[in-house]
Design a protein around this motif. Structure first.
Motif, PDB file in Angstrom:
ATOM      1  N   LYS A  82      35.529  28.843  44.424  1.00 35.72           N
ATOM      2  CA  LYS A  82      35.408  30.270  44.113  1.00 35.72           C
ATOM      3  C   LYS A  82      36.778  30.925  43.926  1.00 35.72           C
ATOM      4  O   LYS A  82      36.987  31.697  43.000  1.00 35.72           O
ATOM      5  N   ASN A  83      37.704  30.612  44.823  1.00 41.79           N
ATOM      6  CA  ASN A  83      39.037  31.231  44.790  1.00 41.79           C
ATOM      7  C   ASN A  83      40.106  30.313  44.211  1.00 41.79           C
ATOM      8  O   ASN A  83      41.292  30.601  44.334  1.00 41.79           O
ATOM      9  N   THR A  84      39.696  29.209  43.641  1.00 37.54           N
ATOM     10  CA  THR A  84      40.583  28.190  43.069  1.00 37.54           C
ATOM     11  C   THR A  84      41.733  27.792  44.009  1.00 37.54           C
ATOM     12  O   THR A  84      42.878  27.686  43.597  1.00 37.54           O
ATOM     13  N   ILE A  85      41.376  27.561  45.249  1.00 41.18           N
ATOM     14  CA  ILE A  85      42.347  27.100  46.243  1.00 41.18           C
ATOM     15  C   ILE A  85      42.341  25.574  46.244  1.00 41.18           C
ATOM     16  O   ILE A  85      41.296  24.952  46.431  1.00 41.18           O
ATOM     17  N   ASN A  86      43.491  24.989  45.989  1.00 39.90           N
ATOM     18  CA  ASN A  86      43.720  23.541  46.026  1.00 39.90           C
ATOM     19  C   ASN A  86      42.913  22.730  45.011  1.00 39.90           C
ATOM     20  O   ASN A  86      42.876  21.508  45.105  1.00 39.90           O
ATOM     21  N   ILE A  87      42.293  23.353  44.050  1.00 42.04           N
ATOM     22  CA  ILE A  87      41.546  22.613  43.033  1.00 42.04           C
ATOM     23  C   ILE A  87      42.518  21.791  42.183  1.00 42.04           C
ATOM     24  O   ILE A  87      42.336  20.585  41.991  1.00 42.04           O
ATOM     25  N   HIS A  88      43.560  22.427  41.718  1.00 38.01           N
ATOM     26  CA  HIS A  88      44.579  21.751  40.912  1.00 38.01           C
ATOM     27  C   HIS A  88      45.208  20.606  41.714  1.00 38.01           C
ATOM     28  O   HIS A  88      45.408  19.504  41.199  1.00 38.01           O
ATOM     29  N   GLU A  89      45.477  20.861  42.982  1.00 40.66           N
ATOM     30  CA  GLU A  89      46.136  19.881  43.842  1.00 40.66           C
ATOM     31  C   GLU A  89      45.308  18.610  44.014  1.00 40.66           C
ATOM     32  O   GLU A  89      45.865  17.505  44.091  1.00 40.66           O
ATOM     33  N   VAL A  90      43.986  18.744  44.089  1.00 37.64           N
ATOM     34  CA  VAL A  90      43.130  17.559  44.209  1.00 37.64           C
ATOM     35  C   VAL A  90      43.330  16.643  43.011  1.00 37.64           C
ATOM     36  O   VAL A  90      43.515  15.432  43.158  1.00 37.64           O
ATOM     37  N   PHE A  91      43.315  17.224  41.823  1.00 35.62           N
ATOM     38  CA  PHE A  91      43.467  16.411  40.621  1.00 35.62           C
ATOM     39  C   PHE A  91      44.876  15.827  40.498  1.00 35.62           C
ATOM     40  O   PHE A  91      45.045  14.691  40.035  1.00 35.62           O
ATOM     41  N   ILE A  92      45.872  16.572  40.924  1.00 35.72           N
ATOM     42  CA  ILE A  92      47.246  16.047  40.924  1.00 35.72           C
ATOM     43  C   ILE A  92      47.331  14.844  41.859  1.00 35.72           C
ATOM     44  O   ILE A  92      47.878  13.800  41.497  1.00 35.72           O
ATOM     45  N   GLU A  93      46.788  14.983  43.046  1.00 35.77           N
ATOM     46  CA  GLU A  93      46.825  13.890  44.029  1.00 35.77           C
ATOM     47  C   GLU A  93      46.096  12.651  43.508  1.00 35.77           C
ATOM     48  O   GLU A  93      46.591  11.530  43.628  1.00 35.77           O
ATOM     49  N   ILE A  94      44.943  12.853  42.901  1.00 38.11           N
ATOM     50  CA  ILE A  94      44.193  11.722  42.330  1.00 38.11           C
ATOM     51  C   ILE A  94      45.022  11.050  41.239  1.00 38.11           C
ATOM     52  O   ILE A  94      45.152   9.819  41.217  1.00 38.11           O
ATOM     53  N   SER A  95      45.580  11.840  40.340  1.00 42.97           N
ATOM     54  CA  SER A  95      46.350  11.252  39.236  1.00 42.97           C
ATOM     55  C   SER A  95      47.587  10.525  39.751  1.00 42.97           C
ATOM     56  O   SER A  95      47.966   9.484  39.205  1.00 42.97           O
TER      57      SER A  95
END
Length: 116
Positions: A82-95
Motif C-alpha cells: 500500500k505504501n510501497t515500503i521495501n517493494i523495490h528493495e525486495v526485487f533488488i535483493e533477489i536480482s
C-alpha cells in the motif's frame, strides 16, 4: 444469512485475524518444504512480510519470520504494498542473489542472464 454475518464477525475479530496470519505462516512453511523438494536446487527465494505499515494488526512477529527465513537461507523483507515500503528493495535483493549465483556458474540461469 445469519451464518454469513457470524463468519464476517469472526473474520473481523482480532483472534480470528491472528489465526489467519498463523495459518498463512504455516502454509508458507509447507510451500517452502515442497519447493525445496521439487524446485531447482539453486532457486532464489524471498519472503515478503506484507503490511508492515499496520504494526498494530501484526499477526506474525517480525523476529519469528526473520528467524524462519534465516533457518532456510532465504531473503526476508518487511514490506507494505500500500505504501510501497521495501517493494523495490525486495526485487533488488533477489536480482543481486541471482547475479551472484550466475557469476558462480551454479546459476538459476539456463533461462536468462542478467546484465548490468
Amino acid at each position: 444469512m445469519q451464518a454469513s454475518i457470524q463468519r464476517l464477525r469472526m473474520e473481523r475479530s482480532p483472534k480470528a485475524r491472528r489465526q489467519i496470519g498463523v495459518d498463512s505462516f504455516q502454509a508458507l512453511k509447507n510451500w517452502m518444504k515442497e519447493l525445496r523438494q521439487h524446485g531447482p536446487p539453486n532457486i532464489v527465494v524471498a519472503i515478503a512480510g506484507n503490511k508492515c505499515d499496520l504494526s498494530e494488526a501484526r499477526e506474525v512477529l517480525e523476529k519469528d519470520a526473520k528467524d524462519y527465513a534465516d533457518s532456510i537461507h532465504t531473503i526476508f523483507v518487511e514490506t507494505s504494498a500500500k505504501n510501497t515500503i521495501n517493494i523495490h528493495e525486495v526485487f533488488i535483493e533477489i536480482s543481486q542473489q541471482i547475479t551472484v549465483l550466475d557469476a558462480g556458474g551454479g546459476a538459476a540461469g539456463k533461462g536468462f542472464k542478467l546484465h548490468r
